[in-house]
Motif scaffolding. Structure first.
Motif, PDB file in Angstrom:
ATOM      1  N   SER A  77       0.835  -1.199   0.000  1.00 50.85           N
ATOM      2  CA  SER A  77       0.000   0.000   0.000  1.00 50.85           C
ATOM      3  C   SER A  77       0.873   1.253   0.000  1.00 50.85           C
ATOM      4  N   PRO A  78       0.345   2.389  -0.467  1.00 48.06           N
ATOM      5  CA  PRO A  78       1.123   3.633  -0.473  1.00 48.06           C
ATOM      6  C   PRO A  78       1.557   4.035   0.931  1.00 48.06           C
ATOM      7  N   ARG A  79       2.835   4.389   1.064  1.00 50.30           N
ATOM      8  CA  ARG A  79       3.355   4.842   2.350  1.00 50.30           C
ATOM      9  C   ARG A  79       3.073   6.339   2.527  1.00 50.30           C
ATOM     10  N   GLU A  80       3.037   6.762   3.767  1.00 47.27           N
ATOM     11  CA  GLU A  80       2.751   8.163   4.064  1.00 47.27           C
ATOM     12  C   GLU A  80       3.777   9.093   3.427  1.00 47.27           C
ATOM     13  N   ASP A  81       5.056   8.701   3.466  1.00 46.31           N
ATOM     14  CA  ASP A  81       6.078   9.573   2.890  1.00 46.31           C
ATOM     15  C   ASP A  81       5.927   9.688   1.372  1.00 46.31           C
ATOM     16  N   GLU A  82       5.477   8.615   0.708  1.00 47.55           N
ATOM     17  CA  GLU A  82       5.255   8.654  -0.733  1.00 47.55           C
ATOM     18  C   GLU A  82       4.081   9.578  -1.066  1.00 47.55           C
ATOM     19  N   VAL A  83       3.024   9.497  -0.265  1.00 46.97           N
ATOM     20  CA  VAL A  83       1.840  10.314  -0.495  1.00 46.97           C
ATOM     21  C   VAL A  83       2.175  11.800  -0.311  1.00 46.97           C
TER      22      VAL A  83
END
Length: 282
Positions: free
Chosen positions: A133-139
């Motif tokens: 799933s998308p990580r917070e830092d990527e988002v």
């Protein structure tokens, strides 16, 4: 004319059955296993209803039930009876279709195969995102990247899009003679999205505009018409700057769902690219 005929899809059948009170069957429906956690795959595989000796599984009933719950229908004995009757109706039609040889139609077989592949592809995408799933830092990085790519001004413009310069200049002559740009847009513009609104666009950031339009709008004041047609890859524009405003930044928490979707799509595309590179395609 076939496009005007209603298709008897499963949701349509369920709606009809609900309106008709669930058909002639008065027998209360069996319970549906709502998740595999309760009874596992074995329970989902058990018959929900048997039609002419053919089992219609709890899993099929569960999928129909979930479709209706997502649509806002309340879970009730009537809904479950409608699910049961829908499975019966669908089964007898499918059995008759097999009986008269419709499965021998290669185009119908192709439709079935494509539908199955589409479902499998969507299930694969969901599985990929469950595992990665998308990580917070990527988002947050995607939010910052998009924010940095935007300009400091938003515009609303009014325009008429035509295919050649001569047509654009003829429209400008009509405006000089008293015609309204909004009326000309409704009768002449090739931009289907804005034509019915008299050529008016939604608010759009300057960085999202095609460069010739962005450059032209910067030279105008609100309400002004550019008395020279503007050429873009889409065609020729008769252009008016309607309004402008400072760019309004959407707070991160509000933009987060969209940014998560962007990152999720990128994750899927990366996995898909790897699969395609490994595939043996002739």
């Amino acid at each position: 004319m076939d496009n005007l005929k209603p298709r008897l899809s499963t949701p349509y059948l369920l709606c009809c059955l609900l309106l008709l009170g669930g058909g002639a069957e008065a027998k209360p429906p069996k319970p549906v296993t709502v998740s595999a956690e309760v009874g596992g795959a074995a329970v989902l595989a058990q018959p929900f209803v048997i039609v002419n000796g053919e089992s219609q599984s709890n899993a099929r009933a569960e999928m129909l039930l979930r479709e209706q719950l997502v649509r806002g229908a309340p879970d009730s004995p009537e809904l479950r009876q409608a699910v049961r009757q829908s499975l019966v109706t669908q089964a007898v039609m499918a059995q008759e279709a097999r009986k008269i040889g419709l499965l021998k139609n290669p185009l119908l077989q192709a439709q079935i195969e494509l539908a199955q592949n589409d479902l499998l592809a969507r299930a694969w995408q969901q599985k990929v995102l469950e595992e990665r799933s998308p990580r917070e830092d990527e988002v947050k990085a995607e939010y910052d990247r998009q924010l940095a790519s935007l300009g400091d001004t938003d515009y609303r413009l009014r325009h008429v899009l035509v295919k050649d310069e001569a047509s654009a200049r003829a429209l400008l002559d009509q405006i000089k003679a008293g015609a309204k740009l909004a009326d000309l847009a409704q009768s002449n513009s090739l931009d289907n999205e804005s034509r019915q609104r008299g050529g008016v666009s939604d608010w759009i950031n300057v960085a999202r505009l095609m460069p010739p339009l962005a450059d032209a709008l910067k030279k105008l004041k609100n309400g002004e018409i550019l008395w020279q047609p503007v050429q873009t890859d889409a065609g020729w524009h008769v252009l008016q700057r309607e309004e402008s405003r400072p760019f309004q930044t959407l707070p991160y928490e509000q933009a987060k769902p969209q940014m998560q979707a962007v990152v999720a799509q990128r994750i899927i595309e990366e996995r898909l690219k790897a699969l395609i590179e490994q595939a043996k395609v002739k």
